[in-house]
Design a protein around this motif. Structure first.
Motif, mmCIF file in Angstrom:
data_model
loop_
_atom_site.group_PDB
_atom_site.id
_atom_site.type_symbol
_atom_site.label_atom_id
_atom_site.label_comp_id
_atom_site.label_asym_id
_atom_site.label_seq_id
_atom_site.Cartn_x
_atom_site.Cartn_y
_atom_site.Cartn_z
ATOM 1 N N PRO A 32 28.441 -0.197 27.045
ATOM 2 C CA PRO A 32 27.200 -0.928 26.763
ATOM 3 C C PRO A 32 26.314 -0.168 25.781
ATOM 4 N N VAL A 33 25.552 -0.932 25.015
ATOM 5 C CA VAL A 33 24.608 -0.344 24.064
ATOM 6 C C VAL A 33 23.478 0.283 24.866
ATOM 7 N N GLY A 34 22.990 1.422 24.411
ATOM 8 C CA GLY A 34 21.913 2.114 25.115
ATOM 9 C C GLY A 34 20.633 1.294 25.184
ATOM 10 N N ASP A 35 19.871 1.538 26.246
ATOM 11 C CA ASP A 35 18.637 0.782 26.447
ATOM 12 C C ASP A 35 17.622 1.026 25.333
ATOM 13 N N ARG A 36 17.522 2.254 24.868
ATOM 14 C CA ARG A 36 16.551 2.552 23.805
ATOM 15 C C ARG A 36 16.932 1.850 22.506
ATOM 16 N N ALA A 37 18.231 1.791 22.208
ATOM 17 C CA ALA A 37 18.684 1.088 21.005
ATOM 18 C C ALA A 37 18.398 -0.404 21.125
ATOM 19 N N CYS A 38 18.627 -0.979 22.301
ATOM 20 C CA CYS A 38 18.332 -2.403 22.502
ATOM 21 C C CYS A 38 16.841 -2.673 22.393
ATOM 22 N N LEU A 39 16.035 -1.789 22.962
ATOM 23 C CA LEU A 39 14.593 -1.969 22.864
ATOM 24 C C LEU A 39 14.136 -1.880 21.410
ATOM 25 N N THR A 40 14.739 -1.002 20.638
ATOM 26 C CA THR A 40 14.416 -0.903 19.216
ATOM 27 C C THR A 40 14.770 -2.206 18.499
ATOM 28 N N GLY A 41 15.941 -2.768 18.799
ATOM 29 C CA GLY A 41 16.334 -4.039 18.199
ATOM 30 C C GLY A 41 15.409 -5.172 18.603
ATOM 31 N N ILE A 42 14.993 -5.206 19.859
ATOM 32 C CA ILE A 42 14.078 -6.247 20.338
ATOM 33 C C ILE A 42 12.743 -6.145 19.629
ATOM 34 N N VAL A 43 12.214 -4.932 19.535
ATOM 35 C CA VAL A 43 10.921 -4.743 18.860
ATOM 36 C C VAL A 43 11.027 -5.119 17.391
ATOM 37 N N PHE A 44 12.149 -4.772 16.754
ATOM 38 C CA PHE A 44 12.326 -5.104 15.337
ATOM 39 C C PHE A 44 12.350 -6.612 15.117
ATOM 40 N N VAL A 45 13.088 -7.332 15.940
ATOM 41 C CA VAL A 45 13.168 -8.793 15.791
ATOM 42 C C VAL A 45 11.821 -9.441 16.075
ATOM 43 N N LEU A 46 11.135 -8.990 17.105
ATOM 44 C CA LEU A 46 9.860 -9.613 17.458
ATOM 45 C C LEU A 46 8.767 -9.285 16.452
ATOM 46 N N ARG A 47 8.809 -8.103 15.850
ATOM 47 C CA ARG A 47 7.798 -7.752 14.848
ATOM 48 C C ARG A 47 8.074 -8.388 13.500
ATOM 49 N N SER A 48 9.356 -8.481 13.125
ATOM 50 C CA SER A 48 9.678 -9.009 11.799
ATOM 51 C C SER A 48 9.798 -10.531 11.792
#
Length: 158
Positions: A32-48
Motif C-alpha cells: 500500500p501507498v504510505g499515508d503521508r504520500a496519500c495525504l500529499t496527493g489529496i491536498v494537491f488535488v483539493l488545492r489545485s
C-alpha cells in the motif's frame, strides 16, 4: 525550492489520527501507498482543483484513484472530524482563541426546518373555487376518435 504540502508539524498531528492498515495474510500484490504520500496527493488535488485521474505520478503519491479511495476511507472513519477538533484544540492552547468572540453559522450546525409557526395562517380567499381548466371542458364536445365504437363483447372485457 517549494515548501511541502504536508509539513512535519501537520503530519505530527495527523499521523496518530489515521487508522492502521490491516495486514492481509496470503495476499500478494503491490504494497500500500504510505499515508503521508496519500495525504500529499489529496491536498494537491483539493488545492489545485484538478481531476483525481490527472494526479501526476511524479509526485510519488500513487494514482489519483488510490488517493481518492483513501480520502473516502478516512472520511468514513471520521478522521477529518477528529483532525478538526485536534487542530482547534492545538490552536486554542498555543495562540489562545477567544471563544467569547466566535461566530457559528449554518455551515457548522444543522438548521432545523419545519419548526412550529406562532399562529395559524388565516385564509385569504374562499375555500373552494371553480377550476378554470375543467369547467370549460365539461361543455366541450368529445374529440372524434378513429377507433371503432365499443361493442357488446368489448365492454365485458374491461
Amino acid at each position: 525550492m517549494a515548501r511541502p504540502l504536508v509539513p512535519d508539524e501537520l503530519w505530527e498531528v495527523v499521523q496518530p489520527l489515521l487508522p492502521r492498515h490491516r495486514a492481509r495474510p496470503g495476499k500478494r500484490g503491490r504494497p500500500p501507498v504510505g499515508d503521508r504520500a496519500c495525504l500529499t496527493g489529496i491536498v494537491f488535488v483539493l488545492r489545485s482543483g484538478i481531476p483525481w485521474e490527472m494526479l501526476p505520478q511524479e509526485m510519488g503519491c500513487g494514482s489519483g484513484m488510490t488517493c481518492w479511495r483513501r480520502l473516502r476511507y478516512w472520511q468514513r472513519r471520521g478522521v477529518w472530524k477528529k483532525l478538526l477538533h485536534a487542530l482547534l484544540q492545538r490552536v486554542g492552547q498555543e495562540e489562545g482563541i477567544d471563544w467569547e468572540h466566535c461566530c457559528v453559522d449554518s455551515q457548522s450546525f444543522r438548521a432545523v426546518f419545519g419548526g412550529s409557526s406562532p399562529a395559524k395562517t388565516p385564509r385569504i380567499g374562499p375555500k373552494r373555487a371553480p377550476n378554470g381548466t375543467c369547467s370549460s371542458m365539461a361543455r366541450a364536445p368529445r374529440w372524434p376518435c378513429a377507433s371503432p365504437p365499443p361493442t357488446a363483447t368489448s365492454r365485458w372485457r374491461r
